[in-house]
Scaffold this motif. Structure first.
Motif, PDB file in Angstrom:
ATOM      1  N   TRP A  86      41.330  53.949  38.539  1.00  9.31           N
ATOM      2  CA  TRP A  86      40.346  53.060  39.016  1.00  9.31           C
ATOM      3  C   TRP A  86      40.116  51.785  38.025  1.00  9.31           C
ATOM      4  O   TRP A  86      40.351  50.705  38.490  1.00  9.31           O
ATOM      5  N   LEU A  87      39.964  52.132  36.704  1.00  5.12           N
ATOM      6  CA  LEU A  87      39.930  51.432  36.083  1.00  5.12           C
ATOM      7  C   LEU A  87      40.930  50.503  35.490  1.00  5.12           C
ATOM      8  O   LEU A  87      41.192  49.359  34.994  1.00  5.12           O
ATOM      9  N   ALA A  88      42.128  51.165  35.922  1.00  3.68           N
ATOM     10  CA  ALA A  88      43.224  50.621  35.423  1.00  3.68           C
ATOM     11  C   ALA A  88      43.734  49.439  36.180  1.00  3.68           C
ATOM     12  O   ALA A  88      44.380  48.296  35.500  1.00  3.68           O
ATOM     13  N   ILE A  89      43.044  49.341  37.407  1.00  5.54           N
ATOM     14  CA  ILE A  89      43.259  48.089  38.156  1.00  5.54           C
ATOM     15  C   ILE A  89      42.584  46.737  37.228  1.00  5.54           C
ATOM     16  O   ILE A  89      43.277  45.947  37.252  1.00  5.54           O
ATOM     17  N   TYR A  90      41.431  46.934  36.781  1.00  5.44           N
ATOM     18  CA  TYR A  90      40.938  46.101  36.028  1.00  5.44           C
ATOM     19  C   TYR A  90      41.416  45.823  34.644  1.00  5.44           C
ATOM     20  O   TYR A  90      41.392  44.586  34.524  1.00  5.44           O
ATOM     21  N   GLN A  91      42.094  46.779  34.053  1.00  3.11           N
ATOM     22  CA  GLN A  91      42.873  46.342  32.918  1.00  3.11           C
ATOM     23  C   GLN A  91      44.074  45.544  33.175  1.00  3.11           C
ATOM     24  O   GLN A  91      44.326  44.527  32.419  1.00  3.11           O
ATOM     25  N   ARG A  92      44.854  45.700  34.349  1.00  9.75           N
ATOM     26  CA  ARG A  92      45.806  44.697  34.665  1.00  9.75           C
ATOM     27  C   ARG A  92      45.258  43.367  34.848  1.00  9.75           C
ATOM     28  O   ARG A  92      46.161  42.749  34.648  1.00  9.75           O
ATOM     29  N   PHE A  93      44.195  43.319  35.571  1.00  4.82           N
ATOM     30  CA  PHE A  93      43.700  42.028  35.905  1.00  4.82           C
ATOM     31  C   PHE A  93      43.479  41.361  34.596  1.00  4.82           C
ATOM     32  O   PHE A  93      43.840  40.255  34.400  1.00  4.82           O
ATOM     33  N   TRP A  94      42.564  41.981  33.701  1.00  4.17           N
ATOM     34  CA  TRP A  94      42.327  41.179  32.255  1.00  4.17           C
ATOM     35  C   TRP A  94      43.517  41.117  31.544  1.00  4.17           C
ATOM     36  O   TRP A  94      43.650  39.918  30.889  1.00  4.17           O
TER      37      TRP A  94
END
Length: 119
Positions: A86-94
């Motif tokens: 789930w956190l990887a989604i935001y890692q890709r975003f940033w």
């Protein structure tokens, strides 16, 4: 896109929000521990340690087995993997946003170099 059970993810992140519980998970990453072992590094009673363990259990992060009078805990990494995913989604975003910023800064620097300016 991966679908997540929001209620379960809330339990996982709630469990991870406490430094004591994160420490207990770190200890369990190297193998099984009994409740006394998990409580030992902290200034807390076994009852307080048991409350932390129950939070970790309710999030599915650990499993507890009773062996005679001893409660032995072990890590269940599945919910951690789901949280990481789930956190990887935001890692890709940033990562994407920071890459765009880097490109803009390089373009700006290259323009300055072409104009003979230095920063």
């Amino acid at each position: 896109m991966v679908e997540y059970n929001a209620q379960h993810m809330d339990l996982v992140f709630h469990a991870l929000s406490d430094a004591t519980r994160r420490g207990m998970l770190a200890a369990l990453a190297s193998g099984e521990r009994n409740v006394s072992d998990l409580a030992a590094p902290y200034d807390m009673s076994l009852a307080a340690a048991s409350k932390h363990i129950k939070v970790l259990e309710s999030a599915g992060l650990i499993r507890r087995e009773v062996r005679g009078r001893t409660h032995v805990c072990r890590l269940d990494p599945g919910p951690l993997a789901q949280a990481h995913e789930w956190l990887a989604i935001y890692q890709r975003f940033w990562t994407d946003r920071l890459d765009m910023l880097e490109n803009l800064l390089r373009a700006d620097r290259d323009d300055d170099v072409k104009k003979g300016e230095t920063r």
